[in-house]
Scaffold this active site. Structure first.
Site, mmCIF file in Angstrom:
data_model
loop_
_atom_site.group_PDB
_atom_site.id
_atom_site.type_symbol
_atom_site.label_atom_id
_atom_site.label_comp_id
_atom_site.label_asym_id
_atom_site.label_seq_id
_atom_site.Cartn_x
_atom_site.Cartn_y
_atom_site.Cartn_z
ATOM 1 N N HIS A 139 -3.172 -3.715 8.458
ATOM 2 C CA HIS A 139 -3.343 -4.877 7.584
ATOM 3 C C HIS A 139 -1.992 -5.374 7.083
ATOM 4 O O HIS A 139 -1.807 -6.574 6.850
ATOM 5 C CB HIS A 139 -4.216 -4.528 6.369
ATOM 6 N N ASP A 157 -9.624 -7.859 16.028
ATOM 7 C CA ASP A 157 -9.625 -7.603 14.592
ATOM 8 C C ASP A 157 -9.058 -8.850 13.904
ATOM 9 O O ASP A 157 -8.645 -9.810 14.569
ATOM 10 C CB ASP A 157 -8.804 -6.348 14.271
#
Length: 364
Positions: free
Chosen positions: A190, A260
């Site tokens: 992330h 993702d």
């Protein structure tokens, strides 16, 4: 040819705005991912899902509902599901009942978790959850942590298969993540670009093994924003070698592939260069992804107001016109295959359904 709708986007709040509806009507948009900010209570969630389906029946309504700390909806009757590590620990605790009993109890509990998870979501109109996590628990990754079932790929595979059986009973498809494995690296994709320097042989022997063993059971797969430099210089989700040669060719997977979130740091750097959301989406789709996610761009009270989503829609439209990306009919068929095919049980009826009540009693 059926229009390929590869974009999964988000919305700001508890109901659809006019601009949300405009975005969801776009033929390149194939679904929506919900977050905790889209949740107030079951009545509101159900109404939101109805609003989405009124825009387009074929939109795939998704959420990350794994259990443990990754559970977007957990009040107003939603069952608090355990982290998947709890099922792995149950497997290892045979107790006095005899060798292997813990494994069988854990398998049964995993099926119960999958059924409750899927049935509760479907009762509110949600089509799909990005679960199960197939990463191995090497004890290094903070972002994976107790989301993983266990360290042993055989345990992970059998517990995941049991959870997927429960999802199937509820009428919901599944998504194995994060291919070929995110559990070995410490960095969080992330906020960084993790690098796993192991050999392909080592990864296939452990982390990626569940994907081959479950290739008849997995409905979809989400690759990791992790670079494995001994295989490819690009993260797995942007690598044709990983997605087409290894996942589809070598491991025999035939379902849908999601990228993702393209807003993650691990998706914003390709070949040493910073890229736009459109460039990242085109790279992922051309590498073998059927759908790409762009999350948390339509935040409430944001000055940007979802501008990144509009730019991605416009950018992918332009890429299609220029020929740098071409829609894939097979990709659209794989997306549509994730939509539920059976009617959902309404919430009040579900609460007194014997199978549901029995499943609740099995959840640790």
């Amino acid at each position: 040819m059926t229009q390929h709708a590869p974009l999964i986007i988000d919305v700001a709040g508890l109901s659809l705005s006019k601009i949300d509806r405009q975005r969801l009507k776009h033929p390149l948009v194939g679904g929506i991912i919900l977050f905790a900010r889209n949740w107030q209570d079951r009545a509101q969630l159900t109404e939101l899902c109805l609003q989405i389906k009124k825009v387009r029946r074929d939109l795939l309504i998704c959420v990350d509902q794994e259990g443990g700390h990754v559970q977007r909806f957990k009040t107003d009757g939603f069952t608090h599901l355990p982290p998947m590590r709890a099922l792995g620990e149950m497997w290892l605790h045979d107790g006095k009942a005899g060798e292997g009993v813990g494994a069988m109890q854990a398998s049964n509990a995993a099926s119960a978790c999958g059924y409750v998870l899927g049935a509760e979501l479907r009762a509110c109109g949600v089509d799909f959850s990005f679960t199960p996590v197939l990463d191995l628990d090497f004890g290094e990754s903070g972002v994976i942590g107790d989301r993983a079932f266990a360290r042993d790929p055989r345990m992970v595979s059998l517990l995941a298969k049991s959870l997927m059986h429960g999802l199937l009973q509820s009428g919901m498809a599944n998504c194995g993540k994060h291919f070929p494995g995110h559990g070995f690296v410490k960095a969080d994709s992330h906020t960084a670009v993790p690098v796993d320097k192991r050999s392909l042989k080592a990864i296939l022997a452990e982390d990626a093994a569940p994907y081959g063993w479950l290739n008849t059971t997995l409905s979809s797969v989400m690759p990791a924003h992790v670079i494995y430099p001994k295989v490819d210089a690009r993260p797995a989700g942007f690598s044709a070698k990983w997605l087409n040669d290894i996942l589809r060719g070598q491991l025999g997977f035939g379902g849908a592939i999601f990228s993702d979130d393209l807003s993650m740091a691990g998706a914003r750097l390709l070949d040493g260069q910073s890229v736009s959301y459109t460039q990242a989406a085109v790279a992922a789709l051309n590498a073998g992804c059927d759908m790409v996610l762009l999350c948390n761009q339509c935040l409430p009270n944001s000055e940007l107001g979802g501008r990144a989503v509009d730019e991605l829609i416009e950018g992918l439209t332009e890429a299609q016109l220029k020929g740098s990306w071409q829609p894939q009919e097979a990709g659209e068929e794989r997306r549509r295959a994730l939509l539920p095919r059976t009617p959902a049980t309404e919430w009040d009826a579900l609460m007194v359904q014997p199978d549901y009540m029995h499943a609740l009693s099995l959840i640790p």
